[in-house]
Write an enzyme that holds these catalytic residues in place. Structure first.
Site, PDB file in Angstrom:
ATOM      1  N   SER A   1       6.670  -4.202  -2.932  1.00  0.00           N
ATOM      2  CA  SER A   1       7.322  -2.924  -3.220  1.00  0.00           C
ATOM      3  C   SER A   1       7.393  -2.095  -1.948  1.00  0.00           C
ATOM      4  O   SER A   1       6.586  -2.272  -1.030  1.00  0.00           O
ATOM      5  CB  SER A   1       6.528  -2.146  -4.285  1.00  0.00           C
ATOM      6  OG  SER A   1       6.978  -0.808  -4.391  1.00  0.00           O
TER       7      SER A   1
ATOM      8  N   TYR B   1      -1.446   1.586  -6.819  1.00  0.00           N
ATOM      9  CA  TYR B   1      -0.254   0.743  -6.755  1.00  0.00           C
ATOM     10  C   TYR B   1       0.123   0.454  -5.295  1.00  0.00           C
ATOM     11  O   TYR B   1       0.399  -0.692  -4.935  1.00  0.00           O
ATOM     12  CB  TYR B   1       0.905   1.433  -7.475  1.00  0.00           C
ATOM     13  CG  TYR B   1       2.145   0.595  -7.582  1.00  0.00           C
ATOM     14  CD1 TYR B   1       2.236  -0.421  -8.537  1.00  0.00           C
ATOM     15  CD2 TYR B   1       3.238   0.806  -6.744  1.00  0.00           C
ATOM     16  CE1 TYR B   1       3.377  -1.196  -8.647  1.00  0.00           C
ATOM     17  CE2 TYR B   1       4.383   0.031  -6.839  1.00  0.00           C
ATOM     18  CZ  TYR B   1       4.455  -0.968  -7.799  1.00  0.00           C
ATOM     19  OH  TYR B   1       5.586  -1.742  -7.894  1.00  0.00           O
TER      20      TYR B   1
END
Length: 246
Positions: free
Chosen positions: A148, A161
Protein backbone atom coordinates in the site's frame (compact mmCIF):
# COMPACT_ATOMS: atom_id res chain seq x y z
CA UNK A 1 -2.73 -0.83 -28.56
CA UNK A 2 -4.33 -3.69 -26.67
CA UNK A 3 -2.50 -6.30 -24.67
CA UNK A 4 -3.63 -9.81 -23.88
CA UNK A 5 -2.03 -12.10 -21.33
CA UNK A 6 -1.83 -15.84 -21.78
CA UNK A 7 -1.73 -17.72 -18.47
CA UNK A 8 -2.88 -21.03 -19.89
CA UNK A 9 -1.68 -23.86 -17.68
CA UNK A 10 -0.74 -21.57 -14.80
CA UNK A 11 -2.15 -22.03 -11.29
CA UNK A 12 -2.70 -18.84 -9.28
CA UNK A 13 -3.57 -18.61 -5.60
CA UNK A 14 -4.89 -15.21 -4.55
CA UNK A 15 -5.61 -14.56 -0.88
CA UNK A 16 -8.45 -12.21 -0.02
CA UNK A 17 -9.88 -12.86 -3.48
CA UNK A 18 -13.58 -12.89 -2.58
CA UNK A 19 -13.81 -9.10 -3.04
CA UNK A 20 -11.95 -5.95 -4.04
CA UNK A 21 -8.47 -6.01 -5.57
CA UNK A 22 -8.16 -9.75 -4.97
CA UNK A 23 -11.38 -10.51 -6.85
CA UNK A 24 -10.40 -8.21 -9.73
CA UNK A 25 -7.02 -9.93 -9.94
CA UNK A 26 -8.58 -13.39 -9.92
CA UNK A 27 -11.09 -12.46 -12.63
CA UNK A 28 -8.41 -11.09 -14.92
CA UNK A 29 -6.20 -14.14 -14.41
CA UNK A 30 -9.15 -16.44 -15.09
CA UNK A 31 -9.97 -14.45 -18.22
CA UNK A 32 -6.35 -14.94 -19.27
CA UNK A 33 -6.64 -18.72 -19.02
CA UNK A 34 -5.26 -19.47 -15.55
CA UNK A 35 -6.61 -21.89 -12.99
CA UNK A 36 -7.44 -19.69 -10.00
CA UNK A 37 -7.92 -20.42 -6.32
CA UNK A 38 -10.43 -18.12 -4.62
CA UNK A 39 -10.26 -17.75 -0.88
CA UNK A 40 -11.84 -15.63 1.84
CA UNK A 41 -13.70 -16.01 5.11
CA UNK A 42 -17.27 -15.76 3.79
CA UNK A 43 -18.41 -18.75 1.74
CA UNK A 44 -21.10 -16.84 -0.14
CA UNK A 45 -18.59 -14.28 -1.43
CA UNK A 46 -16.02 -16.94 -2.30
CA UNK A 47 -18.55 -18.93 -4.33
CA UNK A 48 -19.79 -15.81 -6.09
CA UNK A 49 -16.33 -14.88 -7.38
CA UNK A 50 -15.62 -18.51 -8.28
CA UNK A 51 -18.71 -18.54 -10.49
CA UNK A 52 -17.69 -15.27 -12.15
CA UNK A 53 -14.16 -16.58 -12.79
CA UNK A 54 -15.51 -19.75 -14.36
CA UNK A 55 -17.80 -17.70 -16.61
CA UNK A 56 -14.96 -15.53 -17.97
CA UNK A 57 -12.48 -18.40 -18.38
CA UNK A 58 -11.90 -19.03 -22.12
CA UNK A 59 -12.12 -22.79 -21.57
CA UNK A 60 -14.64 -22.67 -18.73
CA UNK A 61 -12.08 -23.74 -16.14
CA UNK A 62 -13.69 -24.07 -12.74
CA UNK A 63 -12.18 -21.84 -10.07
CA UNK A 64 -11.34 -23.57 -6.81
CA UNK A 65 -13.19 -22.19 -3.75
CA UNK A 66 -11.49 -22.49 -0.35
CA UNK A 67 -13.07 -20.78 2.65
CA UNK A 68 -10.22 -19.89 4.98
CA UNK A 69 -8.96 -17.35 7.50
CA UNK A 70 -5.34 -16.51 6.69
CA UNK A 71 -4.62 -15.63 10.32
CA UNK A 72 -5.08 -19.30 11.25
CA UNK A 73 -2.13 -21.52 10.36
CA UNK A 74 -4.33 -24.60 10.04
CA UNK A 75 -6.50 -22.78 7.49
CA UNK A 76 -3.46 -21.67 5.50
CA UNK A 77 -2.12 -25.23 5.50
CA UNK A 78 -5.48 -26.50 4.25
CA UNK A 79 -5.62 -23.77 1.59
CA UNK A 80 -2.23 -24.71 0.19
CA UNK A 81 -2.79 -28.47 0.48
CA UNK A 82 -6.12 -28.20 -1.34
CA UNK A 83 -4.50 -26.17 -4.12
CA UNK A 84 -1.74 -28.73 -4.67
CA UNK A 85 -4.08 -31.73 -4.43
CA UNK A 86 -6.43 -30.17 -6.98
CA UNK A 87 -3.97 -28.77 -9.52
CA UNK A 88 -0.71 -30.51 -8.69
CA UNK A 89 1.36 -27.32 -8.62
CA UNK A 90 1.51 -23.60 -7.88
CA UNK A 91 2.80 -20.97 -10.31
CA UNK A 92 1.62 -17.65 -8.87
CA UNK A 93 1.05 -16.59 -5.27
CA UNK A 94 -0.68 -13.27 -4.71
CA UNK A 95 -0.61 -12.21 -1.05
CA UNK A 96 -3.51 -9.79 -1.12
CA UNK A 97 -5.57 -10.35 2.04
CA UNK A 98 -5.52 -7.19 4.10
CA UNK A 99 -7.12 -5.62 7.12
CA UNK A 100 -7.22 -2.02 8.26
CA UNK A 101 -8.49 -0.08 11.24
CA UNK A 102 -8.31 3.29 12.89
CA UNK A 103 -6.48 3.36 16.22
CA UNK A 104 -3.96 5.74 17.76
CA UNK A 105 -1.10 4.72 20.05
CA UNK A 106 -2.78 6.39 23.01
CA UNK A 107 -6.00 4.35 22.63
CA UNK A 108 -6.70 1.68 25.23
CA UNK A 109 -7.30 -0.97 22.56
CA UNK A 110 -4.29 -0.04 20.40
CA UNK A 111 -2.18 -3.12 21.12
CA UNK A 112 -5.09 -5.44 20.37
CA UNK A 113 -5.80 -3.61 17.12
CA UNK A 114 -2.13 -3.58 16.12
CA UNK A 115 -1.83 -7.34 16.63
CA UNK A 116 -4.94 -8.02 14.53
CA UNK A 117 -3.60 -5.90 11.66
CA UNK A 118 -0.15 -7.52 11.78
CA UNK A 119 -1.61 -11.04 11.93
CA UNK A 120 -3.51 -10.47 8.69
CA UNK A 121 -1.26 -8.11 6.73
CA UNK A 122 2.16 -9.44 7.62
CA UNK A 123 2.35 -12.66 9.62
CA UNK A 124 -0.03 -14.54 7.32
CA UNK A 125 2.03 -13.45 4.31
CA UNK A 126 5.24 -14.69 5.87
CA UNK A 127 3.68 -18.02 6.81
CA UNK A 128 2.04 -18.73 3.44
CA UNK A 129 5.12 -17.62 1.53
CA UNK A 130 7.34 -19.89 3.61
CA UNK A 131 5.04 -22.86 3.01
CA UNK A 132 4.75 -22.17 -0.73
CA UNK A 133 8.44 -22.00 -1.60
CA UNK A 134 8.81 -25.74 -2.17
CA UNK A 135 6.11 -25.58 -4.88
CA UNK A 136 7.11 -22.28 -6.46
CA UNK A 137 10.69 -23.47 -6.82
CA UNK A 138 9.50 -26.36 -9.00
CA UNK A 139 7.56 -24.05 -11.35
CA UNK A 140 9.99 -21.10 -11.21
CA UNK A 141 7.00 -19.16 -10.04
CA UNK A 142 6.14 -15.66 -8.94
CA UNK A 143 5.11 -14.01 -5.69
CA UNK A 144 3.20 -10.74 -5.74
CA UNK A 145 2.68 -8.95 -2.43
CA UNK A 146 -0.08 -6.35 -2.39
CA UNK A 147 1.28 -3.59 -0.19
CA UNK A 148 0.00 0.00 0.00
CA UNK A 149 1.00 3.61 -0.40
CA UNK A 150 0.63 3.57 3.40
CA UNK A 151 3.84 1.57 3.52
CA UNK A 152 5.80 4.64 2.44
CA UNK A 153 3.54 7.44 3.66
CA UNK A 154 2.26 7.92 7.20
CA UNK A 155 -1.32 8.70 8.15
CA UNK A 156 -3.12 9.73 11.32
CA UNK A 157 -4.71 6.89 13.23
CA UNK A 158 -3.42 4.16 10.91
CA UNK A 159 0.06 3.51 12.28
CA UNK A 160 -0.52 -0.23 12.61
CA UNK A 161 -1.59 -0.48 8.98
CA UNK A 162 1.31 1.68 7.80
CA UNK A 163 3.84 -0.37 9.76
CA UNK A 164 2.46 -3.66 8.47
CA UNK A 165 2.77 -2.50 4.86
CA UNK A 166 6.22 -1.01 5.37
CA UNK A 167 7.33 -4.35 6.82
CA UNK A 168 5.77 -6.15 3.83
CA UNK A 169 7.81 -3.98 1.46
CA UNK A 170 11.04 -4.86 3.25
CA UNK A 171 10.03 -8.52 3.45
CA UNK A 172 9.52 -8.44 -0.32
CA UNK A 173 12.96 -6.94 -0.94
CA UNK A 174 14.66 -9.45 1.33
CA UNK A 175 13.00 -12.59 0.01
CA UNK A 176 13.51 -11.41 -3.58
CA UNK A 177 17.22 -11.71 -2.82
CA UNK A 178 16.80 -15.00 -0.95
CA UNK A 179 14.64 -16.66 -3.61
CA UNK A 180 16.21 -15.31 -6.78
CA UNK A 181 18.68 -18.18 -6.91
CA UNK A 182 15.73 -20.59 -6.80
CA UNK A 183 14.20 -18.99 -9.87
CA UNK A 184 11.35 -17.40 -7.92
CA UNK A 185 10.61 -13.78 -8.70
CA UNK A 186 9.17 -11.58 -5.95
CA UNK A 187 7.55 -8.15 -6.31
CA UNK A 188 5.25 -5.88 -4.37
CA UNK A 189 2.94 -3.12 -5.52
CA UNK A 190 1.79 -0.11 -3.50
CA UNK A 191 -1.68 0.98 -4.62
CA UNK A 192 -3.30 4.15 -3.39
CA UNK A 193 -6.95 4.37 -2.41
CA UNK A 194 -9.10 1.84 -4.28
CA UNK A 195 -12.89 1.69 -3.96
CA UNK A 196 -13.31 -1.71 -2.31
CA UNK A 197 -15.10 -3.04 0.76
CA UNK A 198 -12.14 -2.59 3.09
CA UNK A 199 -13.50 0.67 4.50
CA UNK A 200 -16.97 -0.81 4.91
CA UNK A 201 -15.40 -3.70 6.77
CA UNK A 202 -14.04 -1.30 9.40
CA UNK A 203 -17.54 -0.02 10.21
CA UNK A 204 -17.64 3.23 8.24
CA UNK A 205 -21.02 4.32 6.91
CA UNK A 206 -21.72 4.71 3.19
CA UNK A 207 -21.67 8.50 3.63
CA UNK A 208 -18.32 8.40 5.43
CA UNK A 209 -16.83 6.14 2.77
CA UNK A 210 -18.09 8.34 -0.06
CA UNK A 211 -16.70 11.46 1.58
CA UNK A 212 -13.38 9.74 2.27
CA UNK A 213 -12.95 8.48 -1.27
CA UNK A 214 -13.91 11.83 -2.76
CA UNK A 215 -11.40 13.61 -0.54
CA UNK A 216 -8.62 11.20 -1.48
CA UNK A 217 -9.52 11.10 -5.19
CA UNK A 218 -9.28 14.88 -5.43
CA UNK A 219 -5.58 14.60 -4.59
CA UNK A 220 -4.85 12.08 -7.37
CA UNK A 221 -3.89 13.24 -10.88
CA UNK A 222 -6.54 10.99 -12.48
CA UNK A 223 -9.11 11.84 -9.81
CA UNK A 224 -10.35 8.31 -9.23
CA UNK A 225 -9.48 4.77 -8.16
CA UNK A 226 -10.80 1.48 -9.52
CA UNK A 227 -9.98 -2.09 -8.51
CA UNK A 228 -10.20 -3.35 -12.09
CA UNK A 229 -8.26 -0.49 -13.67
CA UNK A 230 -5.57 -0.67 -11.01
CA UNK A 231 -5.17 -4.42 -11.43
CA UNK A 232 -4.97 -4.26 -15.20
CA UNK A 233 -2.52 -1.38 -15.41
CA UNK A 234 -0.30 -2.04 -12.40
CA UNK A 235 -0.29 -5.68 -11.37
CA UNK A 236 -0.18 -7.72 -14.57
CA UNK A 237 2.88 -6.06 -16.14
CA UNK A 238 4.94 -7.55 -13.32
CA UNK A 239 4.14 -11.08 -14.43
CA UNK A 240 5.66 -12.73 -17.51
CA UNK A 241 3.86 -11.62 -20.66
CA UNK A 242 3.69 -14.57 -23.01
CA UNK A 243 1.51 -13.09 -25.74
CA UNK A 244 1.19 -9.54 -27.02
CA UNK A 245 -1.31 -8.24 -29.54
CA UNK A 246 -0.39 -4.80 -30.88
Amino acid sequence: MSTTYDFTGRVALITGSSSGIGAATALLLAKSGANVVITGRIAENVNKICKECTEVSPKGLKALPVVADVTKEEDVDRLLDTTIKTFGKLDILVNNAGFGGFSQISDAEYLKSQKAVFDTNLNSVIYLTHKSIQYLEKTKGNIINISSIAGIQSGKGISAYCMSKAAMDMFTKCIAVDLGSKGIRVNSVNPGSVRTNIMRNITLTEEQMKAGFESISSKYPVGRGSARDWTLQTLLPIWPVTKLIL
